[in-house]
Design an enzyme around this catalytic site. Structure first.
Site, PDB file in Angstrom:
ATOM      1  N   CYS A 106      -5.279   4.606   0.625  1.00 49.25           N
ATOM      2  CA  CYS A 106      -5.176   3.236   0.138  1.00 49.25           C
ATOM      3  C   CYS A 106      -5.666   3.232  -1.307  1.00 49.25           C
ATOM      4  O   CYS A 106      -5.557   4.244  -1.995  1.00 49.25           O
ATOM      5  CB  CYS A 106      -5.970   2.277   1.022  1.00 49.25           C
ATOM      6  SG  CYS A 106      -7.730   2.649   1.121  1.00 49.25           S
ATOM      7  N   MET A 107      -6.207   2.120  -1.780  1.00 44.42           N
ATOM      8  CA  MET A 107      -6.598   2.042  -3.184  1.00 44.42           C
ATOM      9  C   MET A 107      -7.764   2.963  -3.515  1.00 44.42           C
ATOM     10  O   MET A 107      -7.877   3.469  -4.627  1.00 44.42           O
ATOM     11  CB  MET A 107      -6.975   0.607  -3.549  1.00 44.42           C
ATOM     12  CG  MET A 107      -5.791  -0.350  -3.590  1.00 44.42           C
ATOM     13  SD  MET A 107      -6.290  -1.993  -4.099  1.00 44.42           S
ATOM     14  CE  MET A 107      -6.856  -1.655  -5.788  1.00 44.42           C
TER      15      MET A 107
END
Length: 484
Positions: free
Chosen positions: A28-29
């Site tokens: 993810c980020m």
């Protein structure tokens, strides 16, 4: 020649049990997310000691390694490439080795199965929902920033010939987000991804306006991402049922046809209406919550968001944010939740000021603080506040104060929203929107950030470091003595 990112990937692989223990790789980020055969093979202490690793979250058979924004996007492909080449290199070449490896893998699979049985259904569901929506975040951020820029140009009356193009660019993804949700849902639940996208596309097809259900004409997009998720999930189960019962010679023709036909009919005549009612209820509930109990609701939401981030469960809120953006053009929840990051920044600054002789901790804070100001809280959580204990609690107090500030203005009728999800902190300013002028919306959000900074700093400075400083001084003295 090795790069720092490939070196990090090479260091992580043996500490998570080697290539045979890794089932899935995603990111993810900020986090490298690994699905593992046997989570007990993870060396958590050694992983946390790696310079690039900011934190570690173990959740059932999933290991989430916090690397920070940018870094995780570079390390993940290096890790995947290393995983493939290492597996190829270690492929067994004799019967004895093959048998031993198979037995070891079977044992790991049995242990992983036991771990999965002990996992709660709620945690598994939240993790799967997170895995559906997390890959969409980069597009949501990019389109949200473009939408914010377009709104600014419209308000200023500048470049009127460019704004229609920017509108198309910003709105195109949101108009078809249901298709991407359907694709990822089928992929996550074991169906054929393109069939998931196909049945979900029914939700946004303009021709549904010619379909009448119980005397009510459907509207394109009715049900939004929730309808798309339900359609793709149903389609996955229909597909699996067909795979079991349709003869292999007819599978390639019958299974896709029945999946699309049966799921499409149920979507049109049931799911779109039900999901539309649920989506409307979510929007109504969010508006009521902040307009009626705004200060209290903001306090609770701001206080609880850091623990959700710590557990990796905050991504489960993405469907709610996305639904609000589809309905209202912005989500009113994200700016409130973003206050948790402000409290975290204030707490870190207090630790930096109070522990001025702790050079290693101050170095960690200096490196993690820019990300914290931009709303990425994991580096400060795992590198500073959580290891120290009480500063994590006082950071939550700062988030509660900032959330209450924004919630109070919501009670006055001044809504502060975000046109996209992903960034927070200072990075959220380009995405701000609301029912008032942009200047007033930005001022309220800035006031919330300042409140979070100040309360997080004050609570940590006066209440959060009572026993920390002596402990850190004792640790430093021990380290110096050992060095001598």
């Amino acid at each position: 020649m090795r790069t720092p990112d490939s070196t990090t990937a090479a260091a992580i692989l043996p500490l998570v049990g080697g290539p045979a223990n890794v089932l899935t790789v995603a990111h993810c980020m900020t986090r490298l997310r690994l699905g593992l055969r046997d989570p007990s093979l993870v060396d958590g202490g050694a992983l946390r000691a790696l310079p690039a690793v900011l934190g570690l979250v173990a959740d059932g058979d999933t290991c989430q390694i916090v690397l920070g924004p940018g870094t995780v996007a570079r390390v993940t492909p290096e890790f995947e490439a290393l995983l493939t080449t290492t597996a190829d290199r270690l492929a067994p070449h004799d019967a004895e080795t093959t048998t031993a490896d198979l037995l070891a893998l079977r044992g790991a699979e049995l242990k992983a199965a036991r771990t999965r049985r002990n996992a709660t259904p709620l945690k598994l569901l939240l993790r799967r929902i997170s895995d559906i929506f997390v890959p969409l975040i980069p597009a949501l951020i990019g389109c949200g920033v473009v939408a914010g820029l377009n709104g600014l140009l419209v308000n200023l009356g500048v470049l009127p010939g460019l704004t229609p193009a920017l509108t198309a660019i910003a709105a195109g993804f949101m108009a078809l987000i249901a298709v991407f949700v359907g694709y990822n849902t089928a992929k996550e639940f074991g169906g054929t991804p393109v069939l998931g996208g196909a049945v979900a596309s029914v939700v946004v097809y303009a021709g549904v306006s010619k379909v009448t259900v119980l005397g009510v004409t459907l509207a394109p997009g009715q049900g939004g991402v929730l309808g798309a998720l339900a359609a793709a999930l149903l389609g996955t189960y229909v597909e699996k049922w067909c795979r079991r019962w349709v003869p292999p010679t007819l599978d390639v023709l019958v299974t896709p046809t029945l999946t699309v036909l049966l799921t499409g009919l149920v979507t049109l005549y049931a799911l779109m209406y039900a999901a539309g009612e649920l989506s409307s209820a979510i929007g109504t509930a969010a508006a009521w919550l902040l307009s009626t109990t705004g200060a209290f609701a903001g306090l609770v939401l701001g206080a609880l968001f850091l623990p959700l981030v710590m557990l990796g469960l905050h991504q489960a809120l993405i469907p709610i944010h996305t639904t609000l953006i589809e309905q209202q053009g912005y989500t009113v929840l994200l700016p409130v939740l973003a206050m948790a990051g402000a409290g975290q920044v204030g707490a870190a600054l207090a630790v930096y000021v109070r522990l001025r002789h702790d050079t290693s901790l101050r170095t960690t804070i200096r490196s993690a603080l820019p990300a914290g100001l931009l709303g990425v809280g994991e580096p400060l959580i795992y590198g500073v506040s959580l290891p120290l204990g009480r500063p994590f609690v006082t950071a939550c107090a700062g988030g509660a104060a900032g959330g209450a500030f924004i919630g109070f203005f919501s009670m006055l009728g001044d809504q502060v929203g975000s046109t996209a999800i992903g960034p927070s902190g200072l990075a959220l300013f380009p995405l701000l929107s609301g029912n008032r002028s942009l200047a007033l919306t930005a001022a309220i959000y800035a006031g919330g950030l300042i409140t979070g900074y100040v309360v997080g700093f004050a609570a940590t400075y006066f209440l959060g470091l009572g026993g920390v400083a002596p402990v850190r001084r004792a640790e430093q003295a021990a380290e110096q003595a050992a060095a001598v």
